[in-house]
Design an enzyme around this catalytic site. Structure first.
Site: not given
Ligand code: GTP
Ligand code: MG
Length: 171
Positions: A62
């Site tokens: 974020q």
């Molecule tokens: P922050 O902690 O806010 O920086 O986000 P992040 O990069 O850690 O993302 P996070 O792992 O929380 O995933 C964000 C969303 O994307 C979640 O709803 C996951 O289920 C989804 N997601 C993650 N990887 C994939 C993927 O390979 N395919 C799909 N379709 N969704 C995904």
């Protein structure tokens, strides 16, 4: 037994790109979280590969937390940079954050490996890893080993290939 070499990995990328989902998949199944929530600040996760003991700083993507990233550059031995391949609108923002990272004084002159995951490849409108690589101008990275893998973090696809590459760079 043999001591595994310890490495600090910094996991970066925009919010919602899938960083926490990827790191969760790399952990032993008995320690995996069932539900992934947006990261506040950062989380520290640990897991092992065949020859390495990883400590991962899973940073929040974020915008209000991105200023935290640079505090961990000095101590990092590798970077994992995650891109949501389906988020075409924010690809330019991802590139800006990547360029800021690569130009930072604590990273610029460091030959640390950078592993890119072109994540969410399962989504219908996801760009290919080649296209993501072009949009981020990765071919301009001359002073660090880098590699890009297409991944589906939900199914765990592409993650091991990336981790194998990272391990080869470090050992
Ligand atoms: P922050 O902690 O806010 O920086 O986000 P992040 O990069 O850690 O993302 P996070 O792992 O929380 O995933 C964000 C969303 O994307 C979640 O709803 C996951 O289920 C989804 N997601 C993650 N990887 C994939 C993927 O390979 N395919 C799909 N379709 N969704 C995904
Ligand atoms: Mg997260």
């Amino acid at each position: 037994g043999l001591r595994k070499k310890k490495v600090n990995v910094l996991c970066l990328g925009l919010d919602n790109s899938g960083k926490t989902t990827i790191i969760n998949q790399l952990k032993p199944s008995n320690t995996q979280a069932q539900e992934i929530v947006p990261t506040i600040g950062f989380n520290i996760e640990k897991f092992k590969s065949s020859s390495l003991s990883f400590t991962v700083f899973d940073m929040s993507g974020q915008s209000r937390y991105r200023s935290l990233w640079e505090h961990y550059y000095k101590e990092s031995n590798a970077i994992i940079f995650v891109i949501d391949s389906s988020d075409k609108l924010r690809m330019v923002v991802a590139k800006e954050e990547l360029d800021t990272l690569l130009n930072h004084e604590d990273i610029r002159n460091k030959k640390i490996p950078v592993l890119f995951f072109a994540n969410k490849m399962d989504l219908r409108d996801a760009l290919s890893s080649v296209k993501v690589s072009q949009m981020l101008c990765l071919e301009n990275i001359k002073d660090k080993p880098w590699h890009i893998c297409a991944s589906n973090a939900i199914k765990g696809e592409g993650l091991q290939e990336g981790l194998d590459w990272l391990q080869d760079q470090i050992t």
